[in-house]
Write an enzyme that holds these catalytic residues in place. Structure first.
Site, short mmCIF file in Angstrom:
data_model
loop_
_atom_site.label_atom_id
_atom_site.label_comp_id
_atom_site.label_asym_id
_atom_site.label_seq_id
_atom_site.Cartn_x
_atom_site.Cartn_y
_atom_site.Cartn_z
N LYS A 121 0.83 -1.21 0.00
CA LYS A 121 0.00 0.00 0.00
C LYS A 121 0.87 1.26 0.00
O LYS A 121 0.58 2.20 -0.74
CB LYS A 121 -0.95 0.02 1.22
CG LYS A 121 -1.90 -1.17 1.28
CD LYS A 121 -2.91 -1.03 2.42
CE LYS A 121 -2.31 -1.05 3.81
NZ LYS A 121 -1.68 -2.34 4.19
N ARG A 170 11.34 -6.00 4.97
CA ARG A 170 11.17 -4.56 5.23
C ARG A 170 11.69 -4.21 6.63
O ARG A 170 12.32 -3.17 6.82
CB ARG A 170 9.68 -4.19 5.10
CG ARG A 170 9.41 -2.71 5.30
CD ARG A 170 7.99 -2.34 4.93
NE ARG A 170 7.03 -2.64 5.98
CZ ARG A 170 5.70 -2.48 5.87
NH1 ARG A 170 5.20 -2.03 4.74
NH2 ARG A 170 4.89 -2.75 6.86
N ARG A 175 11.50 -0.84 11.51
CA ARG A 175 10.18 -0.78 12.17
C ARG A 175 10.03 -1.93 13.14
O ARG A 175 10.11 -3.09 12.74
CB ARG A 175 9.07 -0.87 11.10
CG ARG A 175 8.58 0.47 10.62
CD ARG A 175 7.48 0.32 9.61
NE ARG A 175 6.28 -0.28 10.14
CZ ARG A 175 5.11 -0.29 9.51
NH1 ARG A 175 5.00 0.27 8.33
NH2 ARG A 175 4.05 -0.85 10.04
N ARG A 203 -0.77 -9.28 13.63
CA ARG A 203 -1.35 -8.26 12.73
C ARG A 203 -2.23 -8.93 11.67
O ARG A 203 -3.27 -8.38 11.31
CB ARG A 203 -0.25 -7.43 12.08
CG ARG A 203 0.28 -6.38 13.07
CD ARG A 203 1.68 -5.95 12.73
NE ARG A 203 1.77 -5.12 11.54
CZ ARG A 203 2.90 -4.98 10.84
NH1 ARG A 203 3.99 -5.62 11.18
NH2 ARG A 203 2.91 -4.18 9.79
P1 AMP Z 1 0.70 0.58 9.02
O1 AMP Z 1 1.83 1.50 8.81
O2 AMP Z 1 -0.52 0.93 8.23
O3 AMP Z 1 1.09 -0.88 8.86
O4 AMP Z 1 0.26 0.73 10.56
C1 AMP Z 1 1.14 0.39 11.61
C2 AMP Z 1 0.36 0.24 12.91
O5 AMP Z 1 -0.28 1.50 13.22
C3 AMP Z 1 -0.78 -0.77 12.87
O6 AMP Z 1 -0.31 -2.09 13.14
C4 AMP Z 1 -1.68 -0.23 13.98
O7 AMP Z 1 -1.16 -0.55 15.26
C5 AMP Z 1 -1.55 1.27 13.79
N1 AMP Z 1 -2.58 1.77 12.85
C6 AMP Z 1 -2.37 2.33 11.61
N2 AMP Z 1 -3.52 2.67 11.03
C7 AMP Z 1 -4.50 2.30 11.89
C8 AMP Z 1 -5.92 2.35 11.85
N3 AMP Z 1 -6.57 2.84 10.79
N4 AMP Z 1 -6.60 1.88 12.92
C9 AMP Z 1 -5.97 1.39 14.00
N5 AMP Z 1 -4.64 1.29 14.10
C10 AMP Z 1 -3.90 1.74 13.06
#
Ligand code: AMP
Length: 191
Positions: A14, A128, A134, A146
């Site tokens: 994404k 990654r 991260r 996740r």
């Molecule tokens: P991402 O970078 O989208 O993989 O997000 C990393 C982490 O941020 C996720 O595993 C969640 O803990 C938190 N997070 C990101 N976006 C959301 C969302 N829309 N709702 C809840 N938690 C989020």
């Protein structure tokens, strides 16, 4: 306005595809994960409260995420549209997003859902994690959590937009430019 939800599990690509789409269509990238990571690096109160959920691979509570997105949309009045990346991740977030956008007079145009199998996702995320540092990408158990959270909380969001006739499934394997072409074909056919 062109408002796209780029949907898919962790590691689906994404972020990578969002970067290309925003350049191509002159859109604003709204990644909730990136916004949280920025808050964490700036040591804000919101960042501190989000970090404990993120480190375990759990979702940050809806009200925190929704408030942050509403503010970002409100503070970006002159855009050609948004790419929502990593949001909405629950049906409650999707309903809130629909409401925020309808108040803005600019609904979701479409949801593009990247399809990648779990084995490939795990491999991509661990790679990654080595490059990005991260913490949530380095531990296979946290990554698996996740995926579990995604299946349970996030998958129903696709059905929400399918009901609205806005869901488009896109094969998310292959090289980056091939996947990008599949996305732009779907967008150009719709707009
Ligand atoms: P991402 O970078 O989208 O993989 O997000 C990393 C982490 O941020 C996720 O595993 C969640 O803990 C938190 N997070 C990101 N976006 C959301 C969302 N829309 N709702 C809840 N938690 C989020």
């Amino acid at each position: 306005m062109l408002n796209i939800i780029l949907f898919g599990p962790p590691g689906a690509g994404k972020g990578t595809q969002s970067e290309k789409l925003i350049k191509n269509y002159n859109l604003t990238h709204l990644s909730t994960g990136d916004l949280f990571r920025k808050h964490i690096s700036e040591r804000t109160e919101l960042g501190l409260s989000a970090k404990k959920y993120m480190d375990e691979g759990n979702l940050v509570p809806d009200e925190v995420v929704i408030g942050m997105v509403a503010e970002k949309v409100k503070n970006t009045p002159d855009t050609a549209g948004f790419i929502f990346d990593g949001f909405p991740r629950t049906v409650a977030q999707a309903e809130a997003l629909d409401k925020i956008l309808s108040e803005n007079g600019t609904p979701i145009t479409m949801m593009l859902a990247l399809q990648v199998d779990e084995e490939e996702l795990l491999d991509r995320l661990l790679k990654r994690g080595k490059v990005s540092g991260r913490p949530d990408d380095q531990n296979p158990e946290k990554i698996k959590n996740r995926f579990t959270v995604y299946d349970r909380e996030t998958t129903p969001v696709a059905a929400h937009y399918k009901q609205q006739g806005k869901l488009f499934n896109i094969k998310g394997v292959g090289d980056i430019d091939t996947i990008f072409s599949r996305l732009t074909e779907a967008i150009d056919a719709k707009v």
